[in-house]
Enzyme design. Structure first.
Site, PDB file in Angstrom:
ATOM      1  N   ASN A   9     -14.946 -11.013  29.763  1.00 58.28           N
ATOM      2  CA  ASN A   9     -14.158 -12.070  30.401  1.00 58.28           C
ATOM      3  C   ASN A   9     -12.703 -11.616  30.388  1.00 58.28           C
ATOM      4  OD1 ASN A   9     -12.789 -14.383  31.134  1.00 58.28           O
ATOM      5  ND2 ASN A   9     -13.342 -15.554  29.304  1.00 58.28           N
ATOM      6  N   LYS A  11     -10.272 -13.120  31.680  1.00 58.21           N
ATOM      7  CA  LYS A  11      -9.357 -14.279  31.679  1.00 58.21           C
ATOM      8  C   LYS A  11      -8.278 -14.072  32.759  1.00 58.21           C
ATOM      9  CE  LYS A  11     -10.422 -14.834  26.851  1.00 58.21           C
ATOM     10  NZ  LYS A  11     -10.095 -15.436  25.584  1.00 58.21           N
ATOM     11  N   HIS A  92     -16.205 -22.577  29.127  1.00 56.74           N
ATOM     12  CA  HIS A  92     -15.425 -21.778  28.170  1.00 56.74           C
ATOM     13  C   HIS A  92     -14.453 -22.714  27.453  1.00 56.74           C
ATOM     14  CE1 HIS A  92     -12.629 -18.895  26.470  1.00 56.74           C
ATOM     15  NE2 HIS A  92     -13.572 -17.980  26.632  1.00 56.74           N
ATOM     16  N   GLU A  94     -11.490 -22.420  26.624  1.00 57.47           N
ATOM     17  CA  GLU A  94     -10.141 -22.503  27.211  1.00 57.47           C
ATOM     18  C   GLU A  94     -10.132 -23.449  28.409  1.00 57.47           C
ATOM     19  OE1 GLU A  94      -9.460 -18.287  27.552  1.00 57.47           O
ATOM     20  OE2 GLU A  94      -9.359 -18.161  25.368  1.00 57.47           O
ATOM     21  N   GLU A 162     -19.576 -19.412  21.104  1.00 56.88           N
ATOM     22  CA  GLU A 162     -18.213 -18.921  20.887  1.00 56.88           C
ATOM     23  C   GLU A 162     -17.452 -19.889  19.988  1.00 56.88           C
ATOM     24  OE1 GLU A 162     -16.900 -15.993  24.087  1.00 56.88           O
ATOM     25  OE2 GLU A 162     -16.327 -17.976  24.775  1.00 56.88           O
ATOM     26  N   GLY A 168     -10.003 -14.647  20.203  1.00 56.68           N
ATOM     27  CA  GLY A 168      -8.676 -14.047  20.272  1.00 56.68           C
ATOM     28  C   GLY A 168      -7.924 -14.024  18.953  1.00 56.68           C
ATOM     29  N   SER A 208     -13.831 -12.397  19.175  1.00 54.37           N
ATOM     30  CA  SER A 208     -13.306 -11.227  18.463  1.00 54.37           C
ATOM     31  C   SER A 208     -14.344 -10.128  18.256  1.00 54.37           C
ATOM     32  CB  SER A 208     -12.670 -11.641  17.124  1.00 54.37           C
ATOM     33  OG  SER A 208     -11.546 -12.477  17.359  1.00 54.37           O
TER      34      SER A 208
HETATM   35  C1  PEP Z   1     -13.594 -15.196  24.942  1.00 56.80           C
HETATM   36  O1  PEP Z   1     -12.553 -15.677  25.350  1.00 56.80           O
HETATM   37  O2  PEP Z   1     -14.663 -15.511  25.483  1.00 56.80           O
HETATM   38  C2  PEP Z   1     -13.542 -14.266  23.835  1.00 56.80           C
HETATM   39  C3  PEP Z   1     -14.656 -14.071  23.181  1.00 56.80           C
HETATM   40  O3  PEP Z   1     -12.332 -13.677  23.559  1.00 56.80           O
HETATM   41  P1  PEP Z   1     -12.066 -12.527  22.465  1.00 56.80           P
HETATM   42  O4  PEP Z   1     -13.186 -11.535  22.542  1.00 56.80           O
HETATM   43  O5  PEP Z   1     -10.750 -11.956  22.842  1.00 56.80           O
HETATM   44  O6  PEP Z   1     -12.052 -13.212  21.125  1.00 56.80           O
END
Ligand code: PEP
Length: 248
Positions: A9, A11, A92, A94, A162, A168, A208
């Protein structure tokens, strides 16, 4: 057994120049798992063109639930499909936070994805306060029940777990915590759809994931892949993650 999927992703990151990463990634793919990148909507068509003839699939990060109409700035699932998307992420965290999307909104978007003949990657996950309050599994159950529409075709569904606090941040749950949540998701899906169907739904872990922790996460039961944010931007990071999944 569910198919294995490494999904990235991007973003709100990337540009036409960043598509050089796609060429590098394609060169690394060995066919041992499905690999998907979800760039900003402006890059779906050029990325899909770049990926033509390769194993790389291209997806979108969200869609509007309607097929067309007076929704300034929004894109329908069919429009994204026409641009080259095969998958669309829904729910998601976000989007849930920045745009106030509820489980009901996510279910409507997911239905739109299915109606367009695409695969929905439905995201669920607890906040840190919810984990501290020991209500993680309840939160996941509620989100799953509310975000996957009734009658959804299992072949068009992927679920991504998630934890919001792991996105992040460089922090991840323990392997036991990931195992508990993934087993719970599989059980909930089995109760709803029957084990035969639920066993084929890929369950992704996201939060992460990096080249350094991917292999151990992919060793956890019921983890069929990853949804990767930051580490999907560079082929030098995402390639090894996909390779670790293929080897798992
Ligand atoms: C995400 O936003 O779906 C995500 C998993 O981000 P990151 O891998 O940067 O933690």
């Amino acid at each position: 057994m569910a198919r294995k999927l490494a999904a990235g992703n991007w973003k709100m990151n990337g540009s036409l120049a960043a598509l050089a990463e796609v060429d590098a990634l394609i060169g690394d793919l060995d066919g041992g798992c499905e690999v998907l990148l979800c760039p900003p909507a402006t890059l779906i068509a050029p990325m899909a063109a770049r990926a033509t003839g390769s194993a790389l699939m291209v997806g979108a990060q969200t869609c509007h639930p309607a097929t067309s109409g007076a929704h300034t700035g929004d894109l329908s699932a069919a429009m994204l499909a026409e641009a080259g998307a095969t998958h669309i992420i829904t729910g998601h965290s976000e989007r849930r936070t920045d745009h106030g999307e509820t489980d009901g909104d996510v279910a409507a978007q997911t239905q739109a994805v299915l109606d367009a003949g695409l695969i929905a990657i439905v995201c669920v996950g607890e906040t840190e306060a919810e984990r501290d309050a020991a209500v993680t599994l309840n939160v996941i159950s509620t989100q799953l029940a509310g975000s996957i529409p009734e009658g959804a075709a299992p072949a068009q569904i992927v679920v991504a777990y998630e934890p919001v606090w792991a996105i992040g941040t460089g922090r991840t749950p323990t392997l036991d915590q990931i195992a508990d949540v993934h087993a719970h998701i599989r059980e909930e899906l089995s109760e709803r759809l029957g084990a035969a169907q639920a066993d084929h739904i890929p369950l992704l872990y996201g939060g992460s994931v990096k080249p350094g922790n991917a292999a151990e996460i992919f060793g956890v039961q019921h983890v069929d892949g990853a949804l990767v944010g930051g580490a999907s931007l560079k082929a030098a990071d995402f390639g090894p993650i996909a390779a670790a999944l293929a080897a798992s």
